[in-house]
Design a protein around this motif. Structure first.
Motif, PDB file in Angstrom:
ATOM      1  N   MET A 172       0.824  -1.207   0.000  1.00 27.63           N
ATOM      2  CA  MET A 172       0.000   0.000   0.000  1.00 27.63           C
ATOM      3  C   MET A 172       0.860   1.260   0.000  1.00 27.63           C
ATOM      4  O   MET A 172       1.918   1.297   0.626  1.00 27.63           O
ATOM      5  CB  MET A 172      -0.881   0.053   1.261  1.00 27.63           C
ATOM      6  N   SER A 173       0.384   2.266  -0.715  1.00 28.08           N
ATOM      7  CA  SER A 173       0.987   3.589  -0.597  1.00 28.08           C
ATOM      8  C   SER A 173      -0.127   4.620  -0.673  1.00 28.08           C
ATOM      9  O   SER A 173      -0.956   4.580  -1.587  1.00 28.08           O
ATOM     10  CB  SER A 173       1.992   3.813  -1.735  1.00 28.08           C
ATOM     11  N   ARG A 174      -0.167   5.484   0.304  1.00 26.27           N
ATOM     12  CA  ARG A 174      -1.210   6.524   0.404  1.00 26.27           C
ATOM     13  C   ARG A 174      -2.609   5.934   0.215  1.00 26.27           C
ATOM     14  O   ARG A 174      -3.396   6.419  -0.601  1.00 26.27           O
ATOM     15  CB  ARG A 174      -0.955   7.632  -0.616  1.00 26.27           C
ATOM     16  N   GLY A 175      -2.853   4.844   0.915  1.00 32.85           N
ATOM     17  CA  GLY A 175      -4.196   4.274   0.928  1.00 32.85           C
ATOM     18  C   GLY A 175      -4.601   3.509  -0.311  1.00 32.85           C
ATOM     19  O   GLY A 175      -5.738   3.047  -0.416  1.00 32.85           O
ATOM     20  N   VAL A 177      -3.466   0.376  -3.354  1.00 30.40           N
ATOM     21  CA  VAL A 177      -2.563  -0.737  -3.635  1.00 30.40           C
ATOM     22  C   VAL A 177      -1.710  -0.401  -4.851  1.00 30.40           C
ATOM     23  O   VAL A 177      -2.234   0.022  -5.888  1.00 30.40           O
ATOM     24  CB  VAL A 177      -3.388  -2.014  -3.937  1.00 30.40           C
ATOM     25  N   LEU A 178      -0.413  -0.568  -4.708  1.00 31.96           N
ATOM     26  CA  LEU A 178       0.473  -0.328  -5.851  1.00 31.96           C
ATOM     27  C   LEU A 178       0.375  -1.494  -6.834  1.00 31.96           C
ATOM     28  O   LEU A 178       0.346  -2.651  -6.417  1.00 31.96           O
ATOM     29  CB  LEU A 178       1.923  -0.200  -5.374  1.00 31.96           C
ATOM     30  N   ASP A 179       0.332  -1.204  -8.115  1.00 34.00           N
ATOM     31  CA  ASP A 179       0.326  -2.270  -9.134  1.00 34.00           C
ATOM     32  C   ASP A 179       1.661  -2.981  -9.157  1.00 34.00           C
ATOM     33  O   ASP A 179       1.748  -4.173  -9.378  1.00 34.00           O
ATOM     34  CB  ASP A 179       0.103  -1.672 -10.540  1.00 34.00           C
ATOM     35  N   ARG A 180       2.717  -2.198  -8.971  1.00 40.21           N
ATOM     36  CA  ARG A 180       4.062  -2.770  -9.044  1.00 40.21           C
ATOM     37  C   ARG A 180       5.016  -1.968  -8.174  1.00 40.21           C
ATOM     38  O   ARG A 180       4.765  -0.800  -7.873  1.00 40.21           O
ATOM     39  CB  ARG A 180       4.548  -2.780 -10.488  1.00 40.21           C
ATOM     40  N   ILE A 181       6.071  -2.619  -7.759  1.00 38.02           N
ATOM     41  CA  ILE A 181       7.091  -1.926  -6.984  1.00 38.02           C
ATOM     42  C   ILE A 181       8.457  -2.470  -7.407  1.00 38.02           C
ATOM     43  O   ILE A 181       8.617  -3.676  -7.634  1.00 38.02           O
ATOM     44  CB  ILE A 181       6.843  -2.081  -5.468  1.00 38.02           C
ATOM     45  N   ALA A 182       9.427  -1.571  -7.556  1.00 40.90           N
ATOM     46  CA  ALA A 182      10.803  -1.953  -7.885  1.00 40.90           C
ATOM     47  C   ALA A 182      11.714  -1.362  -6.807  1.00 40.90           C
ATOM     48  O   ALA A 182      11.271  -0.538  -5.994  1.00 40.90           O
ATOM     49  CB  ALA A 182      11.171  -1.416  -9.268  1.00 40.90           C
ATOM     50  N   ALA A 183      12.980  -1.753  -6.824  1.00 41.57           N
ATOM     51  CA  ALA A 183      13.915  -1.311  -5.772  1.00 41.57           C
ATOM     52  C   ALA A 183      13.939   0.214  -5.643  1.00 41.57           C
ATOM     53  O   ALA A 183      14.008   0.751  -4.537  1.00 41.57           O
ATOM     54  CB  ALA A 183      15.304  -1.850  -6.071  1.00 41.57           C
ATOM     55  N   ASP A 184      13.822   0.914  -6.762  1.00 37.88           N
ATOM     56  CA  ASP A 184      13.895   2.382  -6.741  1.00 37.88           C
ATOM     57  C   ASP A 184      12.725   3.025  -5.997  1.00 37.88           C
ATOM     58  O   ASP A 184      12.818   4.178  -5.565  1.00 37.88           O
ATOM     59  CB  ASP A 184      13.896   2.935  -8.180  1.00 37.88           C
ATOM     60  N   ASP A 185      11.605   2.295  -5.876  1.00 35.07           N
ATOM     61  CA  ASP A 185      10.418   2.866  -5.225  1.00 35.07           C
ATOM     62  C   ASP A 185      10.473   2.723  -3.701  1.00 35.07           C
ATOM     63  O   ASP A 185       9.649   3.305  -2.991  1.00 35.07           O
ATOM     64  CB  ASP A 185       9.135   2.147  -5.695  1.00 35.07           C
ATOM     65  N   LEU A 186      11.426   1.924  -3.214  1.00 40.46           N
ATOM     66  CA  LEU A 186      11.414   1.553  -1.800  1.00 40.46           C
ATOM     67  C   LEU A 186      11.505   2.759  -0.867  1.00 40.46           C
ATOM     68  O   LEU A 186      10.751   2.855   0.102  1.00 40.46           O
ATOM     69  CB  LEU A 186      12.558   0.567  -1.519  1.00 40.46           C
ATOM     70  N   MET A 188      10.522   5.677  -1.237  1.00 42.90           N
ATOM     71  CA  MET A 188       9.269   6.439  -1.269  1.00 42.90           C
ATOM     72  C   MET A 188       8.215   5.872  -0.303  1.00 42.90           C
ATOM     73  O   MET A 188       7.461   6.605   0.318  1.00 42.90           O
ATOM     74  CB  MET A 188       8.745   6.400  -2.705  1.00 42.90           C
ATOM     75  N   ILE A 189       8.191   4.536  -0.161  1.00 44.83           N
ATOM     76  CA  ILE A 189       7.116   3.930   0.637  1.00 44.83           C
ATOM     77  C   ILE A 189       7.605   3.343   1.952  1.00 44.83           C
ATOM     78  O   ILE A 189       6.822   2.806   2.724  1.00 44.83           O
ATOM     79  CB  ILE A 189       6.388   2.820  -0.155  1.00 44.83           C
ATOM     80  N   GLU A 190       8.915   3.466   2.204  1.00 42.63           N
ATOM     81  CA  GLU A 190       9.514   2.832   3.385  1.00 42.63           C
ATOM     82  C   GLU A 190       8.711   3.091   4.673  1.00 42.63           C
ATOM     83  O   GLU A 190       8.428   2.173   5.433  1.00 42.63           O
ATOM     84  CB  GLU A 190      10.948   3.317   3.560  1.00 42.63           C
ATOM     85  N   GLU A 191       8.323   4.347   4.887  1.00 44.50           N
ATOM     86  CA  GLU A 191       7.635   4.694   6.140  1.00 44.50           C
ATOM     87  C   GLU A 191       6.279   4.020   6.264  1.00 44.50           C
ATOM     88  O   GLU A 191       5.790   3.786   7.357  1.00 44.50           O
ATOM     89  CB  GLU A 191       7.452   6.213   6.210  1.00 44.50           C
ATOM     90  N   GLU A 192       5.677   3.712   5.114  1.00 44.75           N
ATOM     91  CA  GLU A 192       4.329   3.134   5.142  1.00 44.75           C
ATOM     92  C   GLU A 192       4.344   1.626   5.344  1.00 44.75           C
ATOM     93  O   GLU A 192       3.308   1.013   5.582  1.00 44.75           O
ATOM     94  CB  GLU A 192       3.586   3.464   3.840  1.00 44.75           C
ATOM     95  N   LEU A 193       5.531   0.992   5.189  1.00 43.75           N
ATOM     96  CA  LEU A 193       5.627  -0.460   5.297  1.00 43.75           C
ATOM     97  C   LEU A 193       5.655  -0.882   6.761  1.00 43.75           C
ATOM     98  O   LEU A 193       6.682  -1.291   7.274  1.00 43.75           O
ATOM     99  CB  LEU A 193       6.894  -0.968   4.601  1.00 43.75           C
TER     100      LEU A 193
END
Ligand code: IPE
Length: 248
Positions: A172-175, A177-186, A188-193
């Motif tokens: 999840m990111s900002r409420g 579901v992300l379709d996909r995630i790659a290492a570069d996106d981590l 950005m969403i670290e705090e939400e994990l």
């Protein structure tokens, strides 16, 4: 075609109450697996059969033989429930206990012979592994999560489909579901994990995404989906694109 499916402990158990299996969910998932049998390795988490014990005995940071036995026994009892449900549907399951087949080094799998599970699959057997305690040649003991087992086996056996059923719709990111995630996106969403409810000694969603991003470095795409929704396990096994893809 080789497929690896992990079902998280939060799907099979009530993670907040020690040793509490969701028997109806175990039966439902066994039924969905039986709709798409063959060429499959199954891994499951521990949920309240393991995390609570591990925490109580100070694992993985303390070496405690009694803690190892108690935690292993607990997760093996969940494995037996799952194997029985699968066996009723003629899926020919066999338990594979990581405690007796994995050696860790600083928490990472240093050795494990994947040819055993591959041979089972070739012979029409459904190997059923699980998150477990294991010996660690540097630290004494440790915990090998089902997610690490998935990542290791998928890499070693070049699995065609790698799917992880959890109690969340995906990453999840900002409420949403992300379709996909790659290492570069981590970053950005670290705090939400965050971690889910109940005890978790292997890092919850954060640990899962970390393992799958490791796997992605070897060119393998995997998927995190919600296995508590009826029909999703069957759909994911058939290769349907649900949840979040973890991509190279
Ligand atoms: C944890 O396995 C194993 C033990 C605590 C002994 P997992 O990390 O795969 O379990 P879940 O899916 O989070 O419950």
């Amino acid at each position: 075609m080789l497929r690896i499916l992990k079902i998280g402990g939060s799907v099979l158990t009530d993670k907040t109450t020690e040793g509490s299996a969701k028997l109806g969910e175990i039966e439902r998932i066994a039924e969905e697996v039986s709709a798409s049998p063959g060429d499959l390795i199954l891994v499951h988490g521990a949920g309240s059969f393991g995390h609570i014990h591990a925490q109580r005995f100070g694992l993985p940071s303390r070496f405690d033989p009694i803690g190892l036995l108690e935690t292993h026994r607990s997760v093996v009892s969940l494995n037996s429930l799952f194997v029985s449900a699968l066996s009723k549907r003629d899926l020919f399951p066999l338990p594979v206990h990581p405690l007796s087949s994995v050696l860790l080094d600083r928490g990472r799998i240093a050795s494990m012979d994947p040819s055993i599970v591959l041979e089972m699959v070739k012979r029409g057997i459904l190997p059923v592994l699980h998150g477990d305690v294991a010996l660690d040649r540097s630290l004494g003991s440790g915990i090998v999560s089902g997610d690490q087992l998935v990542s290791y086996l998928a890499r070693e056996l070049r699995s065609d489909l790698v799917i992880l059923g959890t109690a969340a719709d995906g990453v999840m990111s900002r409420g949403r579901v992300l379709d996909r995630i790659a290492a570069d996106d981590l970053s950005m969403i670290e705090e939400e994990l965050g971690a889910g409810p109940g005890f978790d000694v292997t890092g919850g969603m954060r640990g899962k995404v970390g393992e799958l991003l490791d796997l992605a470095q070897y060119g393998v795409t995997s998927r995190i989906f919600n296995a508590t929704v009826e029909g999703n396990v069957e759909a994911a096994l058939r290769g349907q694109a649900i949840g979040t893809a973890v991509v190279p």
